[in-house]
Scaffold this active site. Structure first.
Site, PDB file in Angstrom:
ATOM      1  N   LYS A  33      -6.882  -0.057  -9.873  1.00 36.01           N
ATOM      2  CA  LYS A  33      -5.624   0.604  -9.495  1.00 36.01           C
ATOM      3  C   LYS A  33      -4.610  -0.409  -8.970  1.00 36.01           C
ATOM      4  O   LYS A  33      -4.924  -1.216  -8.095  1.00 36.01           O
ATOM      5  CB  LYS A  33      -5.897   1.650  -8.418  1.00 36.01           C
ATOM      6  CG  LYS A  33      -4.651   2.453  -8.048  1.00 36.01           C
ATOM      7  CD  LYS A  33      -4.987   3.533  -7.044  1.00 36.01           C
ATOM      8  CE  LYS A  33      -4.835   3.078  -5.629  1.00 36.01           C
ATOM      9  NZ  LYS A  33      -3.477   3.070  -5.103  1.00 36.01           N
ATOM     10  N   ASP A  60      -0.498   3.434  -9.860  1.00 36.27           N
ATOM     11  CA  ASP A  60      -0.346   4.481  -8.843  1.00 36.27           C
ATOM     12  C   ASP A  60       0.997   4.327  -8.140  1.00 36.27           C
ATOM     13  O   ASP A  60       1.072   3.824  -7.034  1.00 36.27           O
ATOM     14  CB  ASP A  60      -1.519   4.348  -7.857  1.00 36.27           C
ATOM     15  CG  ASP A  60      -1.449   5.321  -6.702  1.00 36.27           C
ATOM     16  OD1 ASP A  60      -0.828   6.386  -6.842  1.00 36.27           O
ATOM     17  OD2 ASP A  60      -2.033   5.008  -5.646  1.00 36.27           O
ATOM     18  N   LEU A  61       2.069   4.750  -8.820  1.00 35.07           N
ATOM     19  CA  LEU A  61       3.403   4.602  -8.230  1.00 35.07           C
ATOM     20  C   LEU A  61       3.941   5.923  -7.702  1.00 35.07           C
ATOM     21  O   LEU A  61       5.020   5.958  -7.106  1.00 35.07           O
ATOM     22  CB  LEU A  61       4.370   3.989  -9.251  1.00 35.07           C
ATOM     23  CG  LEU A  61       4.015   2.566  -9.697  1.00 35.07           C
ATOM     24  CD1 LEU A  61       5.065   2.013 -10.643  1.00 35.07           C
ATOM     25  CD2 LEU A  61       3.838   1.631  -8.507  1.00 35.07           C
ATOM     26  N   LYS A  62       3.222   7.005  -7.932  1.00 30.76           N
ATOM     27  CA  LYS A  62       3.582   8.326  -7.380  1.00 30.76           C
ATOM     28  C   LYS A  62       5.074   8.605  -7.534  1.00 30.76           C
ATOM     29  O   LYS A  62       5.794   8.803  -6.543  1.00 30.76           O
ATOM     30  CB  LYS A  62       3.180   8.426  -5.910  1.00 30.76           C
ATOM     31  CG  LYS A  62       1.695   8.193  -5.647  1.00 30.76           C
ATOM     32  CD  LYS A  62       1.352   8.440  -4.189  1.00 30.76           C
ATOM     33  CE  LYS A  62      -0.101   8.196  -3.888  1.00 30.76           C
ATOM     34  NZ  LYS A  62      -0.499   6.780  -3.870  1.00 30.76           N
ATOM     35  N   HIS A  64       8.606  10.218  -7.885  1.00 24.16           N
ATOM     36  CA  HIS A  64       9.138  11.458  -7.327  1.00 24.16           C
ATOM     37  C   HIS A  64      10.650  11.302  -7.188  1.00 24.16           C
ATOM     38  O   HIS A  64      11.130  10.620  -6.285  1.00 24.16           O
ATOM     39  CB  HIS A  64       8.486  11.719  -5.955  1.00 24.16           C
ATOM     40  CG  HIS A  64       8.823  13.049  -5.368  1.00 24.16           C
ATOM     41  ND1 HIS A  64       8.349  13.479  -4.159  1.00 24.16           N
ATOM     42  CD2 HIS A  64       9.585  14.077  -5.830  1.00 24.16           C
ATOM     43  CE1 HIS A  64       8.804  14.693  -3.890  1.00 24.16           C
ATOM     44  NE2 HIS A  64       9.558  15.081  -4.893  1.00 24.16           N
ATOM     45  N   ASP A  65      11.396  11.938  -8.109  1.00 22.77           N
ATOM     46  CA  ASP A  65      12.864  11.856  -8.077  1.00 22.77           C
ATOM     47  C   ASP A  65      13.377  12.980  -8.975  1.00 22.77           C
ATOM     48  O   ASP A  65      12.585  13.860  -9.357  1.00 22.77           O
ATOM     49  CB  ASP A  65      13.309  10.459  -8.574  1.00 22.77           C
ATOM     50  CG  ASP A  65      14.658  10.031  -7.984  1.00 22.77           C
ATOM     51  OD1 ASP A  65      15.585  10.869  -7.960  1.00 22.77           O
ATOM     52  OD2 ASP A  65      14.779   8.875  -7.555  1.00 22.77           O
ATOM     53  N   THR A 119      -4.492  12.321   0.609  1.00 23.88           N
ATOM     54  CA  THR A 119      -5.746  12.461   1.371  1.00 23.88           C
ATOM     55  C   THR A 119      -5.581  11.986   2.818  1.00 23.88           C
ATOM     56  O   THR A 119      -6.464  12.199   3.643  1.00 23.88           O
ATOM     57  CB  THR A 119      -6.880  11.666   0.684  1.00 23.88           C
ATOM     58  OG1 THR A 119      -6.359  10.418   0.231  1.00 23.88           O
ATOM     59  CG2 THR A 119      -7.443  12.429  -0.483  1.00 23.88           C
ATOM     60  N   ARG A 211     -10.238  -0.205   0.548  1.00 24.77           N
ATOM     61  CA  ARG A 211     -10.673  -1.145   1.578  1.00 24.77           C
ATOM     62  C   ARG A 211     -12.172  -1.389   1.617  1.00 24.77           C
ATOM     63  O   ARG A 211     -12.603  -2.498   1.959  1.00 24.77           O
ATOM     64  CB  ARG A 211     -10.153  -0.655   2.940  1.00 24.77           C
ATOM     65  CG  ARG A 211      -8.667  -0.924   3.097  1.00 24.77           C
ATOM     66  CD  ARG A 211      -8.038  -0.087   4.165  1.00 24.77           C
ATOM     67  NE  ARG A 211      -7.858   1.298   3.750  1.00 24.77           N
ATOM     68  CZ  ARG A 211      -7.155   2.201   4.423  1.00 24.77           C
ATOM     69  NH1 ARG A 211      -6.581   1.870   5.553  1.00 24.77           N
ATOM     70  NH2 ARG A 211      -7.018   3.424   3.963  1.00 24.77           N
TER      71      ARG A 211
HETATM   72  O1  C5P Z   1      -8.577   1.892   1.224  1.00 26.18           O
HETATM   73  P1  C5P Z   1      -8.691   3.275   0.669  1.00 26.18           P
HETATM   74  O2  C5P Z   1      -9.998   3.512  -0.072  1.00 26.18           O
HETATM   75  O3  C5P Z   1      -8.410   4.353   1.706  1.00 26.18           O
HETATM   76  O4  C5P Z   1      -7.538   3.351  -0.435  1.00 26.18           O
HETATM   77  C1  C5P Z   1      -7.180   4.550  -1.071  1.00 26.18           C
HETATM   78  C2  C5P Z   1      -6.176   4.255  -2.130  1.00 26.18           C
HETATM   79  O5  C5P Z   1      -5.861   5.485  -2.797  1.00 26.18           O
HETATM   80  C3  C5P Z   1      -4.857   3.690  -1.616  1.00 26.18           C
HETATM   81  O6  C5P Z   1      -4.417   2.754  -2.577  1.00 26.18           O
HETATM   82  C4  C5P Z   1      -3.908   4.878  -1.590  1.00 26.18           C
HETATM   83  O7  C5P Z   1      -2.595   4.525  -1.887  1.00 26.18           O
HETATM   84  C5  C5P Z   1      -4.472   5.748  -2.719  1.00 26.18           C
HETATM   85  N1  C5P Z   1      -4.208   7.186  -2.630  1.00 26.18           N
HETATM   86  C6  C5P Z   1      -4.649   7.943  -1.555  1.00 26.18           C
HETATM   87  N2  C5P Z   1      -4.377   9.301  -1.525  1.00 26.18           N
HETATM   88  C7  C5P Z   1      -3.722   9.880  -2.531  1.00 26.18           C
HETATM   89  C8  C5P Z   1      -3.317   9.119  -3.626  1.00 26.18           C
HETATM   90  C9  C5P Z   1      -3.585   7.754  -3.648  1.00 26.18           C
HETATM   91  O8  C5P Z   1      -5.279   7.414  -0.641  1.00 26.18           O
HETATM   92  N3  C5P Z   1      -3.528  11.188  -2.553  1.00 26.18           N
END
Ligand code: C5P
Length: 236
Positions: A33, A60-62, A64-65, A119, A211
């Site tokens: 990602k 993953d640029l989400k 929204h506009d 999340t 992470r």
């Molecule tokens: O480090 P961690 O496992 O928490 O990273 C989660 C990744 O998923 C991050 O890159 C975050 O931007 C992405 N993400 C998220 N919740 C969403 C969509 C994407 O945590 N609903």
């Protein structure tokens, strides 16, 4: 083949870390990602390095506009050959349809996904700060319904919501789940979390793990350990 379902999130900003992660993960993962922080820092280089190593990309640029703007952005990004792109479901059905038409014109086999509720958002934050009343599970389902209506390939959601989404919208409606924490890992800023095994058992198609892989000294070993532990737990 669960290695194909685990998407390491390359949440870094400097070129040295990028090259290190690509080297560590190129022979382990199938898809990785690229989020905002990496894309805004070294977008072109990142896509090029990953594609040279035959890694698929979830961008993953989400987006929204307004529909016109998101449509044009989706068209441009589709040309870079990414496997998965996402938009915020909160942008509404018209915005998502516009994104879909533009994306699929350039990249018919790519997947366009709608983000439901982050999340990192808890029920109380959603109710009090975002001004959205009701139960967070029901709100996620309403977003998923809009995503389905717009014709997208699936949603980003918490693994906690996957069973309900699959039962309502079908098993082919993709569920990509961040908020994944292997046993014993800190939850950090994530609020609605599951372990990799729980998420796969719930029916998640892809698990986004950041992470817990990238903060380790060897992301390669961390990735392999998650695969091994998860496979063992699933076999039990
Ligand atoms: O480090 P961690 O496992 O928490 O990273 C989660 C990744 O998923 C991050 O890159 C975050 O931007 C992405 N993400 C998220 N919740 C969403 C969509 C994407 O945590 N609903």
């Amino acid at each position: 083949m669960i290695y194909k379902q685990i998407i390491p999130a390359l949440d870094i900003q400097d070129e040295k870390s990028l090259r290190f992660l690509v080297d560590e993960l190129a022979n382990e993962a199938d898809i990785v990602k690229v989020g905002m922080e990496l894309f805004y820092s070294h977008g072109k280089l990142a896509l090029q390095l990953l594609q040279e190593r035959e890694l698929k990309i979830f961008l993953d640029l989400k987006l929204h506009d307004i529909p016109n703007t998101v449509g044009k952005a989706a068209k441009t990004l589709a040309k870079s050959g990414v496997e998965i792109l996402n938009v915020h479901a909160a942008g509404g059905v018209e915005m998502m349809k516009c994104a879909l038409d533009n994306f699929k014109t350039e990249n018919p086999s790519g997947k366009l996904i709608g983000v439901t509720q982050l999340t990192s958002t808890s029920q109380s934050v959603m109710n009090t700060q975002l001004g959205i009343p009701g139960n967070i599970d029901d709100v996620v389902i309403r977003y998923a319904e809009s995503v389905r209506t717009a014709g997208l390939d699936g949603v980003v959601c918490s693994a906690l919501e996957v069973k309900r989404i699959k039962s309502l919208f079908g098993s082919d409606f993709l569920c990509i789940t961040p908020g994944i924490r292997p046993k014993g890992c800190a939850s950090d800023d994530q609020k609605r979390i599951m372990t990799p095994t729980q998420a796969l058992q719930a029916g998640s198609d892809y698990l986004v793990i950041g992470r817990a892989i990238t903060n380790e000294k060897s992301p390669k070993i961390a990735f392999q350990k998650i695969l091994k532990d998860t496979q063992n737990e699933l076999d039990c």
